[in-house]
Design an enzyme around this catalytic site. Sequence first.
Site, mmCIF file in Angstrom:
data_model
loop_
_atom_site.group_PDB
_atom_site.id
_atom_site.type_symbol
_atom_site.label_atom_id
_atom_site.label_comp_id
_atom_site.label_asym_id
_atom_site.label_seq_id
_atom_site.Cartn_x
_atom_site.Cartn_y
_atom_site.Cartn_z
ATOM 1 N N GLY A 8 -40.009 -53.593 3.380
ATOM 2 C CA GLY A 8 -40.546 -54.989 3.424
ATOM 3 C C GLY A 8 -42.331 -54.798 3.064
ATOM 4 O O GLY A 8 -42.680 -55.447 2.080
ATOM 5 N N ASP A 9 -42.776 -53.986 3.554
ATOM 6 C CA ASP A 9 -44.446 -53.554 3.492
ATOM 7 C C ASP A 9 -44.511 -53.252 1.932
ATOM 8 O O ASP A 9 -45.334 -53.570 1.345
ATOM 9 C CB ASP A 9 -44.867 -52.474 4.624
ATOM 10 C CG ASP A 9 -44.762 -52.915 5.823
ATOM 11 O OD1 ASP A 9 -44.494 -54.123 5.929
ATOM 12 O OD2 ASP A 9 -44.929 -52.108 6.646
ATOM 13 N N SER A 23 -35.513 -51.012 6.010
ATOM 14 C CA SER A 23 -36.665 -50.956 7.111
ATOM 15 C C SER A 23 -37.617 -51.613 6.775
ATOM 16 O O SER A 23 -37.887 -52.207 5.866
ATOM 17 C CB SER A 23 -36.898 -49.198 7.045
ATOM 18 O OG SER A 23 -37.678 -49.174 5.702
ATOM 19 N N LYS A 24 -38.830 -51.698 7.798
ATOM 20 C CA LYS A 24 -39.969 -52.370 7.912
ATOM 21 C C LYS A 24 -40.704 -51.976 6.821
ATOM 22 O O LYS A 24 -41.328 -52.558 5.971
ATOM 23 C CB LYS A 24 -40.784 -52.185 8.934
ATOM 24 C CG LYS A 24 -41.964 -52.951 8.836
ATOM 25 C CD LYS A 24 -42.675 -52.869 10.411
ATOM 26 C CE LYS A 24 -43.935 -53.390 10.397
ATOM 27 N NZ LYS A 24 -44.831 -53.178 9.433
ATOM 28 N N ARG A 25 -40.669 -50.634 6.251
ATOM 29 C CA ARG A 25 -41.489 -49.946 5.265
ATOM 30 C C ARG A 25 -41.034 -50.542 3.927
ATOM 31 O O ARG A 25 -41.840 -50.841 3.075
ATOM 32 C CB ARG A 25 -41.369 -48.414 5.308
ATOM 33 C CG ARG A 25 -42.432 -47.938 4.913
ATOM 34 C CD ARG A 25 -42.441 -46.177 5.284
ATOM 35 N NE ARG A 25 -41.909 -45.750 6.251
ATOM 36 C CZ ARG A 25 -40.995 -44.845 6.039
ATOM 37 N NH1 ARG A 25 -40.724 -44.157 4.889
ATOM 38 N NH2 ARG A 25 -40.503 -44.176 7.074
#
Length: 494
Positions: A262-263, A258-260
């Site tokens: 990556g963050d 998920s994008k999370r």
Amino acid sequence: MNTRVRFAPSPTGPLHIGGVRTALFSYLYARKNKGVFLLRIEDTDQNRYVEGSEQYIQRALEWAGLTPDEGPSNGGNFGPYRQSERKEIYKNHIEKLIQNGTAYYAFDNADALNESRKKAEEKGDTFKYGAQNRMSFDNSLTVSKAELEQKMKEDHVVRLKVEPGQKISVYDEIRGNITLESSLLDDKILMKSDGMPTYHFANVVDDKLMEISCVIRGEEWLPSLPIHQLIYDAFGWEAPQFMHLPLILKPSGKGKLSKRDGDKEGFPVFPLSWDEKSLGFKESGFLSLGFINYLALLGWNSGTEQEIFSLDELQAEFDTSGIQKGGARFDFEKAKWLNHQHISNTSAEELYTYPVVKEQLSELDPKIHLELIDLLKKRLFTLNDLKKEIEWVISPVPYDEKVVNKLSPKNPAAVLEGVSSIIKNGSNLENLKEQLMGWAKEKEIGIGIMMQCLRLALVGKLSGPDLFDICKILGKTVTLKRIAYTISFFNQKT
Ligand code: GLU
């Protein structure tokens, strides 16, 4: 049958790398089979529409080199390629299903449905509008003909009439046969009360009308396949082939990326940046080829040892039998390694066309830009690494303290005096290496120590590219100046 493959994203925000991988596999499949790759924008869900995402999708595909042969911006014979512009087509098609009895109008309002949902949940059941209860609802199967005309003036939807007790068999090229009991499905809404089709309906109608031969999409759409099959059957149409690509998993291998993730772990999940907070692969210093090469290996392998591919090679090698069933774990280090390989194989002249490369060199004399890129490209994992790699060109100080402490007892000032006089007396820097080696041997100075002293003087630490290339780039005057500075530095220390 001609090969026609589509990429059908919804403009609900930036494309996640999973979406780009779907586009890539579709593109490669189309190219391999000398077919057509088209872009269709699935924008029927007004609530999820995000301004700017269609443009983002187009830009991302272009950057990745996956330009569609047909699509909203370049047209084609099967348009329009935006679903919001195809409302008439869906309206005509839904009428066909109403007429042949495979779909019906339903008038139940949200309150009535919520009431039934509540009742079912109280009994511990999951609510489903379908064969077992459709005759107790307010729909065109239950109201009289006379009433129908009046009812049609109210808000209504169109539902698929799923016959119970049937075995629905579908075939996925990657996973094989999948069979499902029709009683497990509800009467899916095909047309919403705002007159827009649902994803399922528009998707099937468009795949048919756009003559798609093979549907390639992510595994998350596999549960929709039996519904799509029923819609094809309702029209009496033959379904295309299907290929559902494996999920992209978190680096830990547990769960969907998920994008999370990556963050949290500091890697991009979008091809291009979407807002200031999230950099894309491009802004993180990836060549599009490095990015594409990595995506190709996320769930596919060529069956050989080869890992580094150009886009042409991928087109030639791509074979759907190499697509794996299981999830593909995201590995940013591998992505960077592949990017590094592609940067190393790109000429300095071409790398110099990237604004991000030019920008990082802007403080240095333009005369040495190309030479520097050529010297350093093999050390770059992303284009953004250049800045760090050229620090020594500007200045070698402050020196790495550990190296200073290590060399201090080895009489570095004397070693460098010797090196300096050889450089001074030599006519050029071409055969400096041989001269220094010969001198060190004669004076019984360890070659390793001599090289480390010189490297400290020129770079300030023990890393960096070839020392003699560094001397050439700096030139005789600067090289001698830096050595003189290091000699006085050590002399002052003692
Ligand atoms: N619009 C769907 C999406 O956003 C497309 C799914 C499909 O390819 O059928 O991914």
